[in-house]
Design a protein around this motif. Structure first.
Motif, PDB file in Angstrom:
ATOM      1  N   CYS A 130       0.766  -1.312  -0.375  1.00 16.40           N
ATOM      2  CA  CYS A 130       0.210   0.109   0.066  1.00 16.40           C
ATOM      3  C   CYS A 130       1.126   1.183   0.031  1.00 16.40           C
ATOM      4  O   CYS A 130       0.766   2.549  -0.369  1.00 16.40           O
ATOM      5  N   LEU A 131       1.569   1.083   1.181  1.00 17.40           N
ATOM      6  CA  LEU A 131       3.092   2.680   1.067  1.00 17.40           C
ATOM      7  C   LEU A 131       4.115   2.413   0.096  1.00 17.40           C
ATOM      8  O   LEU A 131       3.885   3.590  -0.649  1.00 17.40           O
ATOM      9  N   HIS A 132       3.959   1.692  -1.156  1.00 17.81           N
ATOM     10  CA  HIS A 132       4.544   1.433  -2.483  1.00 17.81           C
ATOM     11  C   HIS A 132       3.379   2.529  -4.023  1.00 17.81           C
ATOM     12  O   HIS A 132       3.884   3.206  -4.181  1.00 17.81           O
ATOM     13  N   TYR A 133       1.982   1.477  -3.842  1.00 18.79           N
ATOM     14  CA  TYR A 133       1.680   2.676  -5.021  1.00 18.79           C
ATOM     15  C   TYR A 133       1.308   3.964  -4.002  1.00 18.79           C
ATOM     16  O   TYR A 133       1.195   4.636  -4.580  1.00 18.79           O
ATOM     17  N   LEU A 134       0.797   4.254  -2.586  1.00 16.11           N
ATOM     18  CA  LEU A 134       0.589   5.358  -2.072  1.00 16.11           C
ATOM     19  C   LEU A 134       1.966   6.464  -3.019  1.00 16.11           C
ATOM     20  O   LEU A 134       2.322   7.482  -3.165  1.00 16.11           O
ATOM     21  N   ASP A 135       3.063   6.228  -2.718  1.00 13.94           N
ATOM     22  CA  ASP A 135       4.515   6.148  -2.985  1.00 13.94           C
ATOM     23  C   ASP A 135       4.535   7.017  -4.766  1.00 13.94           C
ATOM     24  O   ASP A 135       5.302   7.620  -5.314  1.00 13.94           O
ATOM     25  N   LEU A 136       4.137   5.699  -5.229  1.00 11.58           N
ATOM     26  CA  LEU A 136       4.323   5.032  -6.824  1.00 11.58           C
ATOM     27  C   LEU A 136       3.455   6.514  -7.547  1.00 11.58           C
ATOM     28  O   LEU A 136       3.582   7.279  -8.542  1.00 11.58           O
ATOM     29  N   MET A 137       2.260   6.932  -6.976  1.00  8.43           N
ATOM     30  CA  MET A 137       1.384   7.738  -7.463  1.00  8.43           C
ATOM     31  C   MET A 137       1.496   9.033  -6.184  1.00  8.43           C
ATOM     32  O   MET A 137       0.182   9.756  -5.613  1.00  8.43           O
ATOM     33  N   LYS A 138       2.681   9.486  -5.766  1.00  6.35           N
ATOM     34  CA  LYS A 138       2.467  10.462  -5.058  1.00  6.35           C
ATOM     35  C   LYS A 138       2.150  11.775  -5.127  1.00  6.35           C
ATOM     36  O   LYS A 138       2.181  12.722  -4.392  1.00  6.35           O
ATOM     37  N   ASN A 139       2.385  12.851  -6.554  1.00  6.21           N
ATOM     38  CA  ASN A 139       1.771  13.637  -7.202  1.00  6.21           C
ATOM     39  C   ASN A 139      -0.059  13.544  -7.177  1.00  6.21           C
ATOM     40  O   ASN A 139      -0.231  14.670  -8.127  1.00  6.21           O
ATOM     41  N   GLY A 140      -0.404  12.569  -6.814  1.00  4.38           N
ATOM     42  CA  GLY A 140      -1.884  12.542  -7.661  1.00  4.38           C
ATOM     43  C   GLY A 140      -2.287  11.993  -8.490  1.00  4.38           C
ATOM     44  O   GLY A 140      -3.837  12.187  -9.112  1.00  4.38           O
ATOM     45  N   GLU A 141      -1.759  11.192  -8.773  1.00  3.54           N
ATOM     46  CA  GLU A 141      -1.598  10.108 -10.450  1.00  3.54           C
ATOM     47  C   GLU A 141      -3.122   9.001  -9.643  1.00  3.54           C
ATOM     48  O   GLU A 141      -3.396   8.691 -10.679  1.00  3.54           O
ATOM     49  N   GLY A 142      -3.275   8.911  -8.433  1.00  3.31           N
ATOM     50  CA  GLY A 142      -4.598   7.762  -8.246  1.00  3.31           C
ATOM     51  C   GLY A 142      -5.709   8.272  -8.608  1.00  3.31           C
ATOM     52  O   GLY A 142      -6.915   7.572  -8.637  1.00  3.31           O
ATOM     53  N   LEU A 143      -5.821   9.700  -8.522  1.00  2.00           N
ATOM     54  CA  LEU A 143      -7.180  10.225  -9.505  1.00  2.00           C
ATOM     55  C   LEU A 143      -7.176  10.204 -10.590  1.00  2.00           C
ATOM     56  O   LEU A 143      -8.893   9.622 -11.077  1.00  2.00           O
ATOM     57  N   LEU A 144      -6.475   9.714 -11.367  1.00  2.00           N
ATOM     58  CA  LEU A 144      -6.752   9.546 -13.214  1.00  2.00           C
ATOM     59  C   LEU A 144      -7.697   8.070 -13.706  1.00  2.00           C
ATOM     60  O   LEU A 144      -7.087   8.010 -13.783  1.00  2.00           O
ATOM     61  N   CYS A 145      -7.950   6.876 -12.516  1.00  2.00           N
ATOM     62  CA  CYS A 145      -8.193   5.817 -12.511  1.00  2.00           C
ATOM     63  C   CYS A 145      -9.485   5.841 -11.295  1.00  2.00           C
ATOM     64  O   CYS A 145      -8.671   5.805  -9.927  1.00  2.00           O
ATOM     65  N   LYS A 146     -10.847   5.244 -11.891  1.00  2.00           N
ATOM     66  CA  LYS A 146     -11.800   4.590 -11.541  1.00  2.00           C
ATOM     67  C   LYS A 146     -12.645   3.683 -11.331  1.00  2.00           C
ATOM     68  O   LYS A 146     -12.039   3.229 -12.025  1.00  2.00           O
ATOM     69  N   THR A 147     -12.875   2.887  -9.727  1.00  2.00           N
ATOM     70  CA  THR A 147     -13.401   1.874 -10.436  1.00  2.00           C
ATOM     71  C   THR A 147     -14.263   1.289  -9.734  1.00  2.00           C
ATOM     72  O   THR A 147     -14.550   1.835  -8.715  1.00  2.00           O
ATOM     73  N   THR A 148     -15.345   0.592 -10.293  1.00  2.00           N
ATOM     74  CA  THR A 148     -16.415   0.157  -9.088  1.00  2.00           C
ATOM     75  C   THR A 148     -16.271   0.103  -7.895  1.00  2.00           C
ATOM     76  O   THR A 148     -15.255  -1.356  -8.087  1.00  2.00           O
ATOM     77  N   MET A 149     -17.194   0.082  -6.670  1.00  2.00           N
ATOM     78  CA  MET A 149     -16.919  -0.484  -5.529  1.00  2.00           C
ATOM     79  C   MET A 149     -18.385  -0.852  -5.642  1.00  2.00           C
ATOM     80  O   MET A 149     -19.147   0.198  -5.104  1.00  2.00           O
ATOM     81  N   THR A 150     -18.548  -2.267  -4.853  1.00  2.00           N
ATOM     82  CA  THR A 150     -19.906  -1.906  -4.569  1.00  2.00           C
ATOM     83  C   THR A 150     -20.322  -2.405  -3.445  1.00  2.00           C
ATOM     84  O   THR A 150     -21.524  -1.884  -2.988  1.00  2.00           O
ATOM     85  N   VAL A 151     -19.275  -2.617  -2.770  1.00  2.00           N
ATOM     86  CA  VAL A 151     -19.356  -2.180  -1.070  1.00  2.00           C
ATOM     87  C   VAL A 151     -20.456  -1.371   0.043  1.00  2.00           C
ATOM     88  O   VAL A 151     -20.217   0.071  -0.947  1.00  2.00           O
ATOM     89  N   ASN A 152     -21.317  -1.294   0.069  1.00  2.00           N
ATOM     90  CA  ASN A 152     -22.094  -0.269   0.903  1.00  2.00           C
ATOM     91  C   ASN A 152     -22.222   0.979  -0.554  1.00  2.00           C
ATOM     92  O   ASN A 152     -22.179   1.795  -0.289  1.00  2.00           O
ATOM     93  N   GLU A 153     -22.633   0.342  -1.371  1.00  2.00           N
ATOM     94  CA  GLU A 153     -22.792   1.326  -3.524  1.00  2.00           C
ATOM     95  C   GLU A 153     -21.988   2.572  -2.603  1.00  2.00           C
ATOM     96  O   GLU A 153     -22.390   3.526  -3.085  1.00  2.00           O
ATOM     97  N   LEU A 154     -20.266   2.532  -2.375  1.00  2.00           N
ATOM     98  CA  LEU A 154     -19.651   3.328  -2.850  1.00  2.00           C
ATOM     99  C   LEU A 154     -19.067   3.579  -3.753  1.00  2.00           C
ATOM    100  O   LEU A 154     -19.613   5.172  -4.397  1.00  2.00           O
ATOM    101  N   GLY A 155     -19.482   2.630  -4.879  1.00  2.00           N
ATOM    102  CA  GLY A 155     -20.108   3.421  -6.474  1.00  2.00           C
ATOM    103  C   GLY A 155     -18.283   3.611  -7.122  1.00  2.00           C
ATOM    104  O   GLY A 155     -17.516   2.436  -6.920  1.00  2.00           O
ATOM    105  N   LYS A 156     -18.445   4.172  -8.471  1.00  2.00           N
ATOM    106  CA  LYS A 156     -17.039   4.390  -8.353  1.00  2.00           C
ATOM    107  C   LYS A 156     -16.232   5.284  -8.118  1.00  2.00           C
ATOM    108  O   LYS A 156     -16.193   6.312  -7.347  1.00  2.00           O
ATOM    109  N   ILE A 157     -14.830   4.562  -7.092  1.00  2.00           N
ATOM    110  CA  ILE A 157     -13.392   5.022  -6.211  1.00  2.00           C
ATOM    111  C   ILE A 157     -12.529   5.815  -7.046  1.00  2.00           C
ATOM    112  O   ILE A 157     -11.571   4.291  -7.740  1.00  2.00           O
ATOM    113  N   ASN A 158     -11.231   6.429  -6.779  1.00  2.00           N
ATOM    114  CA  ASN A 158     -10.003   5.824  -7.381  1.00  2.00           C
ATOM    115  C   ASN A 158      -9.477   5.079  -6.718  1.00  2.00           C
ATOM    116  O   ASN A 158      -9.908   4.705  -5.391  1.00  2.00           O
ATOM    117  N   VAL A 159      -8.384   5.416  -7.000  1.00  2.00           N
ATOM    118  CA  VAL A 159      -6.897   3.840  -6.488  1.00  2.00           C
ATOM    119  C   VAL A 159      -6.799   4.566  -4.537  1.00  2.00           C
ATOM    120  O   VAL A 159      -6.057   3.915  -4.479  1.00  2.00           O
TER     121      VAL A 159
END
Length: 188
Positions: A130-159
């Protein structure tokens, strides 16, 4: 949105959640193997479930981070950051044990195939992933991909939100383990 603050907050939450989970590996066998009166999982089973859930969430997080880094070439990151607002309220229920009903997939149910030492080591590795992915996307890149999360109807969420979800899921089960331990002491 201060994306750097969000990333730091998620790192802090991860550290607290994983530290809490790690404490449970050192509990005595009575606590680890206690079957609660409601027929729920033992602490050892809960720890295995946390590992299994993390395993499958990290597959999605890895795919999402790779896609986000590819999307960085084609999307306007500054615009995404400017237009992003983190809705923490919609996530908070994930961390609350019993806040909603959800039937987990069978592959996330503990089967007793790993010993406690193996599970502890794997959970520790997952924290570092988890820390590795946060370091990899340290400038906000994690906002650039969304995937659907069905739990508690969260919908499309970013990385980033997926990583936060993973941390909240662990927090949820820490409460469940505490409930098991309290039941032992309240019903000797």
């Amino acid at each position: 949105m201060d994306i750097f603050r969000l990333i730091q907050d998620i790192k802090t939450h991860l550290k607290l959640s994983f530290d809490e989970v790690d404490k449970w590996f050192g509990k005595d066998k009575t606590i680890l193997n206690y079957q609660p009166s409601n027929g729920g999982w033992t602490v050892q089973q809960i720890l295995e479930h946390i590992y299994l859930t993390n395993f499958y969430l990290l597959i999605l997080i890895e795919k999402g981070s790779k896609k986000a880094m590819r999307n960085y070439l084609d999307l306007d990151l500054n615009l995404e950051i400017k237009n992003y607002s983190f809705n923490q309220e919609k996530f908070e229920k994930i961390g609350e044990y019993g806040a909603f009903q959800w039937m987990r997939p069978e592959h996330m149910e503990p089967k007793g195939e790993l010993n406690l030492t193996e599970i502890r080591s794997l959970v520790s590795q997952q924290y570092h992933q988890c820390l590795h992915y946060l370091d990899l996307m340290k400038n906000g890149e994690g906002l650039l991909c969304k995937t659907t999360m069905t739990v508690n109807e969260l919908g499309k969420i970013n990385v980033y939100e997926y990583i936060y979800f993973l941390s909240l899921h662990a927090q949820r089960h820490v409460t469940q383990m505490k409930n098991n331990e309290l039941e032992i002491y309240n019903n000797p």
